[in-house]
Motif scaffolding. Structure first.
Motif, mmCIF file in Angstrom:
data_model
loop_
_atom_site.group_PDB
_atom_site.id
_atom_site.type_symbol
_atom_site.label_atom_id
_atom_site.label_comp_id
_atom_site.label_asym_id
_atom_site.label_seq_id
_atom_site.Cartn_x
_atom_site.Cartn_y
_atom_site.Cartn_z
ATOM 1 N N HIS A 1 -4.201 -0.798 14.921
ATOM 2 C CA HIS A 1 -5.163 -0.698 16.011
ATOM 3 C C HIS A 1 -5.839 -2.049 16.191
ATOM 4 O O HIS A 1 -6.440 -2.579 15.254
ATOM 5 C CB HIS A 1 -6.217 0.367 15.707
ATOM 6 C CG HIS A 1 -5.641 1.729 15.464
ATOM 7 N ND1 HIS A 1 -5.365 2.613 16.483
ATOM 8 C CD2 HIS A 1 -5.289 2.354 14.304
ATOM 9 C CE1 HIS A 1 -4.879 3.733 15.970
ATOM 10 N NE2 HIS A 1 -4.823 3.599 14.650
ATOM 11 N N GLN A 2 -5.750 -2.600 17.382
ATOM 12 C CA GLN A 2 -6.400 -3.870 17.703
ATOM 13 C C GLN A 2 -7.699 -3.532 18.447
ATOM 14 O O GLN A 2 -7.674 -3.186 19.621
ATOM 15 C CB GLN A 2 -5.476 -4.726 18.555
ATOM 16 C CG GLN A 2 -4.136 -5.009 17.870
ATOM 17 C CD GLN A 2 -3.187 -5.775 18.771
ATOM 18 O OE1 GLN A 2 -3.370 -6.984 19.009
ATOM 19 N NE2 GLN A 2 -2.181 -5.093 19.289
ATOM 20 N N ILE A 3 -8.814 -3.646 17.752
ATOM 21 C CA ILE A 3 -10.081 -3.109 18.232
ATOM 22 C C ILE A 3 -10.977 -4.216 18.793
ATOM 23 O O ILE A 3 -11.238 -5.220 18.119
ATOM 24 C CB ILE A 3 -10.841 -2.381 17.107
ATOM 25 C CG1 ILE A 3 -9.965 -1.289 16.486
ATOM 26 C CG2 ILE A 3 -12.155 -1.821 17.621
ATOM 27 C CD1 ILE A 3 -9.589 -0.181 17.425
ATOM 28 N N LEU B 1 0.842 -1.192 0.000
ATOM 29 C CA LEU B 1 0.000 0.000 0.000
ATOM 30 C C LEU B 1 0.881 1.247 0.000
ATOM 31 O O LEU B 1 1.678 1.448 0.921
ATOM 32 C CB LEU B 1 -0.918 0.020 1.225
ATOM 33 C CG LEU B 1 -2.084 -0.966 1.230
ATOM 34 C CD1 LEU B 1 -2.856 -0.872 2.542
ATOM 35 C CD2 LEU B 1 -3.024 -0.739 0.051
ATOM 36 N N PRO B 2 0.762 2.113 -0.993
ATOM 37 C CA PRO B 2 1.608 3.309 -1.031
ATOM 38 C C PRO B 2 1.378 4.193 0.197
ATOM 39 O O PRO B 2 0.249 4.357 0.653
ATOM 40 C CB PRO B 2 1.146 4.014 -2.311
ATOM 41 C CG PRO B 2 0.540 2.931 -3.149
ATOM 42 C CD PRO B 2 -0.105 1.995 -2.184
ATOM 43 N N ARG B 3 2.466 4.713 0.734
ATOM 44 C CA ARG B 3 2.428 5.599 1.893
ATOM 45 C C ARG B 3 1.512 5.031 2.976
ATOM 46 O O ARG B 3 0.640 5.719 3.521
ATOM 47 C CB ARG B 3 1.991 7.011 1.481
ATOM 48 C CG ARG B 3 2.835 7.633 0.372
ATOM 49 C CD ARG B 3 2.512 9.102 0.191
ATOM 50 N NE ARG B 3 3.052 9.907 1.295
ATOM 51 C CZ ARG B 3 2.669 11.152 1.571
ATOM 52 N NH1 ARG B 3 1.715 11.723 0.851
ATOM 53 N NH2 ARG B 3 3.207 11.811 2.580
ATOM 54 N N PHE B 4 1.719 3.773 3.276
ATOM 55 C CA PHE B 4 0.884 3.070 4.256
ATOM 56 C C PHE B 4 0.918 3.796 5.595
ATOM 57 O O PHE B 4 1.973 4.069 6.143
ATOM 58 C CB PHE B 4 1.384 1.636 4.414
ATOM 59 C CG PHE B 4 0.647 0.849 5.463
ATOM 60 C CD1 PHE B 4 -0.739 0.788 5.459
ATOM 61 C CD2 PHE B 4 1.338 0.170 6.444
ATOM 62 C CE1 PHE B 4 -1.418 0.057 6.418
ATOM 63 C CE2 PHE B 4 0.667 -0.566 7.406
ATOM 64 C CZ PHE B 4 -0.715 -0.616 7.397
ATOM 65 N N SER B 5 -0.278 4.121 6.117
ATOM 66 C CA SER B 5 -0.359 4.962 7.308
ATOM 67 C C SER B 5 -1.167 4.360 8.446
ATOM 68 O O SER B 5 -1.394 5.026 9.459
ATOM 69 C CB SER B 5 -0.971 6.322 6.935
ATOM 70 O OG SER B 5 -0.162 6.986 5.990
ATOM 71 N N GLY B 6 -1.616 3.122 8.306
ATOM 72 C CA GLY B 6 -2.276 2.492 9.438
ATOM 73 C C GLY B 6 -3.376 1.529 9.054
ATOM 74 O O GLY B 6 -3.957 1.609 7.968
ATOM 75 N N GLY B 7 -3.660 0.595 9.966
ATOM 76 C CA GLY B 7 -4.729 -0.366 9.782
ATOM 77 C C GLY B 7 -5.440 -0.614 11.097
ATOM 78 O O GLY B 7 -4.904 -0.320 12.174
ATOM 79 N N ALA B 8 -6.649 -1.157 11.010
ATOM 80 C CA ALA B 8 -7.415 -1.481 12.209
ATOM 81 C C ALA B 8 -8.055 -2.846 12.035
ATOM 82 O O ALA B 8 -8.597 -3.146 10.968
ATOM 83 C CB ALA B 8 -8.480 -0.419 12.483
ATOM 84 N N HIS B 9 -7.972 -3.662 13.094
ATOM 85 C CA HIS B 9 -8.473 -5.035 13.056
ATOM 86 C C HIS B 9 -9.561 -5.267 14.082
ATOM 87 O O HIS B 9 -9.516 -4.719 15.192
ATOM 88 C CB HIS B 9 -7.335 -6.017 13.370
ATOM 89 C CG HIS B 9 -6.355 -6.199 12.266
ATOM 90 N ND1 HIS B 9 -6.310 -7.323 11.476
ATOM 91 C CD2 HIS B 9 -5.366 -5.386 11.815
ATOM 92 C CE1 HIS B 9 -5.332 -7.202 10.593
ATOM 93 N NE2 HIS B 9 -4.745 -6.031 10.779
ATOM 94 N N ASP B 10 -10.518 -6.108 13.719
ATOM 95 C CA ASP B 10 -11.427 -6.701 14.684
ATOM 96 C C ASP B 10 -10.609 -7.727 15.467
ATOM 97 O O ASP B 10 -10.232 -8.771 14.942
ATOM 98 C CB ASP B 10 -12.585 -7.367 13.936
ATOM 99 C CG ASP B 10 -13.421 -8.281 14.820
ATOM 100 O OD1 ASP B 10 -13.309 -8.185 16.055
ATOM 101 O OD2 ASP B 10 -14.186 -9.101 14.260
#
Length: 489
Positions: A383-385, A352-361
């Motif tokens: 983020h571990q949600i 992913l270009p300029r990867f800036s974050g992800g969030a997971h269930d």
């Protein structure tokens, strides 16, 4: 002749001469088609009147005018072909549609701006009234036409008990408003011949068994909202959280949904076979799409995890120059082992270009993938949600605002639409209920998966981590070489 073409509830609507008519109905029972018949008859008669149709989008307007043209030809009335016209508006000119009859009357489709009814005379038809954002103001403008002998027809499915349309229905039912009220449920329409008419139009053989199977298919599509959508029972606390019209207006037909489904007992196959199978799928379906992502823009993702039954869904988001978030595609995985979900996720996030974050269930089994993603990309990035009521209460209003402000778009897909419609207000909190399973177009189980993954991705975009950028002429990726990772699995 009408009896041969219209079903009984459509006949009752056409025969109703009340100044104000209200219909609460199931989806897709053909009442708008019956209204097109009525509008055609009114416009064709020398003693008739103009009809002004108001839907909530351009497609509804075109479809209604085409239906009016069908009825004009069916009755042998002299009428023009549908024409596009431009109506002057106080803010901007509006493209509309019209058909003219030899009687001198016409049927015109307008936009839903209340001011467009100023100076008009005749009949007003407000279709899917519950989904008009200014319904109360629109009704005020429409009722002004009653003074000069006009009439108003208000047709809609429900969108919650607190919606102005339901308030109108309750007032009519309570005798507070002197309007006629029609109620058409899905089961009543079936009993009056709807399924037979559908089968006739689609050249399918009808039988009681085929009808029962078809009815169950339709109900499965609309669950958990079938009580509102089909049984004409408005949902409590506002019904579906996002209206169908709002979701559809934010859907991008150019964004595909990529579906990876592994064969039964796939988890028992050797490691290299599993890795190779998924690597081939990535190369065939995902690689070229990722290669087209704009390199200068930030990217995020959200993942709603599932291993068995429901889907595991990944939604990447591109943050455009205007800060709008757009899902360039969506990945759905069914029956994909833990390690192969990890394989797909790492391949994607690395690129992913300029990867800036992800969030997971991070509930249940999803905690594993959330944790390894955090270990790979860092705690500030992932983020571990835990999807608690408090999280939904805090973040779903932000998702809704993004749709309303046109700050978010998702792929145009029937199953994706169903997933977003699965969000309901549960005891004051907008969420996908734990037991709210629906059936997708493929006949398999869903649980609002695309909606949850999108909400997680949007959360990640509002809470970005440290920007990761890279330049490489080899296959070096964030967190290490992908080939090295593959060999280590």
């Amino acid at each position: 002749m009408l009896e041969a073409v219209l079903l009984p509830y459509q006949q009752l609507w056409v025969a109703d001469k009340s100044p104000v008519m209200v219909a609460e109905k199931s989806r897709r029972v053909g009442l708008s088609w019956g209204e097109a018949c009525k509008s055609s008859l009114e416009a064709a008669a020398a003693s008739g009147q103009d009809s002004w149709y108001i839907g909530y989008n351009k497609d509804m307007a075109q479809e209604f005018i085409r239906d009016v043209a069908f009825w004009a030809k069916h009755f042998g009335h002299a009428a023009s072909e549908m024409e596009e016209i431009v109506l002057n508006d106080e803010e901007k000119d509006i493209l509309s549609f019209r058909i003219n009859f030899a009687s001198g009357h016409r049927v015109t489709a307008l936009s839903s701006r209340p001011s467009n009814l100023r100076g008009k005379q005749g009949r007003v038809v407000i279709d899917e009234a519950a989904f008009h954002g200014q319904l109360k103001e629109l009704l005020k403008a429409a009722f002004a036409l009653l003074i000069w002998g006009g009439s108003v027809a208000i047709i809609s499915t429900h969108d919650g008990v607190d919606n102005p349309f339901n308030e109108l229905v309750e007032d009519v039912r309570a005798g507070k408003k002197p309007y006629s009220l029609h109620r058409i449920t899905f089961d009543e329409a079936i009993a009056q011949g709807l399924c037979k008419r559908v089968f006739m139009a689609t050249k399918r053989a009808w039988s009681p068994e085929a009808q029962a199977a078809w009815c169950e298919e339709i109900r499965a599509i609309y669950r958990p909202n079938d009580a509102e959508e089909l049984d004409v029972i408005p949902s409590q606390s506002g019904g579906a959280y996002l209206s169908r019209s709002l979701i559809e207006s934010r859907m991008d037909p150019t964004a595909p949904v990529l579906r990876l489904e592994c064969p039964e007992h796939f988890e028992q196959r050797p490691d290299n076979e599993r890795r190779g199978f998924v690597a081939d799928w990535i190369e065939e379906h995902l690689q070229d799409l990722v290669g087209t992502l704009p390199r200068a823009l930030r990217h995020y993702y959200g993942q709603d995890f599932a291993r068995n039954g429901d889907l595991s869904t990944i939604v990447p988001l591109t943050e455009e120059q205007t800060l709008k978030k757009r899902a360039p595609f969506l990945i759905e995985m069914r029956n994909v082992p833990f390690k192969q979900q990890e394989q797909v996720l790492f391949w994607l996030a690395d690129r992913l270009p300029r990867f800036s974050g992800g969030a997971h269930d991070a509930r249940g089994n999803g905690q594993y993938l959330a944790e390894v993603a955090m270990q790979r990309y860092g705690a500030a990035m992932i983020h571990q949600i835990m999807l608690t009521r408090e999280w939904y209460r805090e973040n779903m209003p932000k998702l809704k605002a993004a749709f309303e402000d046109d700050e978010l778009s998702v792929p145009k897909d029937a199953d994706v639409l169903g997933d977003f419609r699965a969000i309901v207000v549960d005891a004051g909190v907008p969420k996908v209920p734990d037991n709210a399973h629906t059936t997708g177009v493929d006949g398999k189980q869903r649980h609002g998966d695309a909606a949850i993954a999108t909400a997680l991705g949007y959360f990640a975009s509002l809470n970005p981590g440290s920007l990761i950028e890279f330049e490489s002429i080899s296959d070096d990726r964030i967190g290490g070489q992908y080939d090295d990772y593959m060999r280590a699995l």
